[in-house]
Scaffold this motif. Structure first.
Motif, PDB file in Angstrom:
ATOM      1  N   UNK A  22       7.302   8.570  -6.637  1.00 17.82           N
ATOM      2  CA  UNK A  22       8.284   9.126  -5.774  1.00 17.82           C
ATOM      3  C   UNK A  22       8.033   6.929  -5.687  1.00 17.82           C
ATOM      4  N   UNK A  23       7.413   6.738  -6.365  1.00 17.21           N
ATOM      5  CA  UNK A  23       6.909   4.703  -5.846  1.00 17.21           C
ATOM      6  C   UNK A  23       7.747   4.645  -7.349  1.00 17.21           C
ATOM      7  N   UNK A  24       7.376   5.283  -8.554  1.00 11.25           N
ATOM      8  CA  UNK A  24       8.524   4.771  -9.680  1.00 11.25           C
ATOM      9  C   UNK A  24       9.708   5.422  -9.474  1.00 11.25           C
ATOM     10  N   UNK A  77      10.156   4.585  -0.394  1.00 15.10           N
ATOM     11  CA  UNK A  77       9.729   5.531   0.337  1.00 15.10           C
ATOM     12  C   UNK A  77       8.549   6.827   0.820  1.00 15.10           C
ATOM     13  N   UNK A  78       7.887   5.745   0.869  1.00 13.27           N
ATOM     14  CA  UNK A  78       6.391   5.454   1.836  1.00 13.27           C
ATOM     15  C   UNK A  78       7.135   4.776   3.231  1.00 13.27           C
ATOM     16  N   UNK A 122       1.098  -0.667   0.033  1.00 15.01           N
ATOM     17  CA  UNK A 122      -0.158  -0.021   0.364  1.00 15.01           C
ATOM     18  C   UNK A 122       0.866   1.105   0.007  1.00 15.01           C
ATOM     19  N   UNK A 123       0.278   2.246  -0.426  1.00 16.91           N
ATOM     20  CA  UNK A 123       0.570   3.613  -0.152  1.00 16.91           C
ATOM     21  C   UNK A 123      -0.067   4.764  -0.412  1.00 16.91           C
ATOM     22  N   UNK A 124      -0.120   5.737   0.102  1.00 19.33           N
ATOM     23  CA  UNK A 124      -1.456   6.602   0.083  1.00 19.33           C
ATOM     24  C   UNK A 124      -1.197   7.750  -1.070  1.00 19.33           C
ATOM     25  N   UNK A 125      -1.928   8.646  -1.041  1.00 16.79           N
ATOM     26  CA  UNK A 125      -2.168   8.917  -2.048  1.00 16.79           C
ATOM     27  C   UNK A 125      -1.608   9.994  -2.421  1.00 16.79           C
ATOM     28  N   UNK A 126      -1.266  10.081  -4.016  1.00 16.29           N
ATOM     29  CA  UNK A 126      -0.211  11.049  -4.608  1.00 16.29           C
ATOM     30  C   UNK A 126       1.361  10.889  -4.925  1.00 16.29           C
ATOM     31  N   UNK A 137       2.150   2.747   6.599  1.00 15.47           N
ATOM     32  CA  UNK A 137       3.301   1.282   6.729  1.00 15.47           C
ATOM     33  C   UNK A 137       3.558   0.448   7.186  1.00 15.47           C
ATOM     34  N   UNK A 138       3.682  -0.647   6.370  1.00 15.75           N
ATOM     35  CA  UNK A 138       4.150  -2.434   6.857  1.00 15.75           C
ATOM     36  C   UNK A 138       5.490  -1.718   7.934  1.00 15.75           C
TER      37      UNK A 138
END
Length: 128
Positions: A19-21, A108-109, A11-15, A64-65
């Motif tokens: 950063x994930x890419x 990054x998250x 999972x990741x937060x919106x927006x 985050x996990x």
């Protein structure tokens, strides 16, 4: 009968897709793969390297996990750790898994990620 894991979803937060890419494609060297149109509307992004797929889904109340994590097998673990560190990722080596070299990092998250490689060193050689 189970035959394989198809993918791991994190999972990741919106927006946070950009950063994930940057992390999963640039730092980890994965390739972004298209999401099916019906799922793309939900945001997030999917990545693949060989047979390994990681899906990052958007979760509005994201946390985050800290313990749960995918274990990602790599070849050339020292060079891989250096690659992540050069992209600003934290690398924490761990010696607790017999027969393997491994380290932990975070995306990054804040999702925890484990990277491991079977240890082919002789038993009398120290690991870093």
């Amino acid at each position: 009968m189970l035959t394989a894991i198809d993918h791991v979803q994190l999972a990741a937060p919106p927006g946070t897709e950009d950063a994930l890419r940057a992390f999963y494609a640039d730092a980890l060297g994965m390739t972004e793969i298209p999401k099916p149109p019906a799922l793309a509307a939900n945001g997030g992004c999917w990545f693949q390297a060989g047979a390994v797929q990681l899906h990052l889904g958007i979760q509005s109340d994201f946390h985050p996990a800290r313990k749960a994590h995918p274990g990602l097998r790599v070849r050339g673990i020292e060079a891989y750790a250096d690659r992540l560190a050069s992209h600003g990722a934290k690398v924490v080596w761990d010696q607790d898994l017999p027969g393997h070299r491994r380290f932990f990092s975070e995306d990054p998250v804040g999702n925890r990620l484990e990277f491991l490689e079977p240890d082919t060193q002789r038993d009398d050689e120290p690991a870093p």
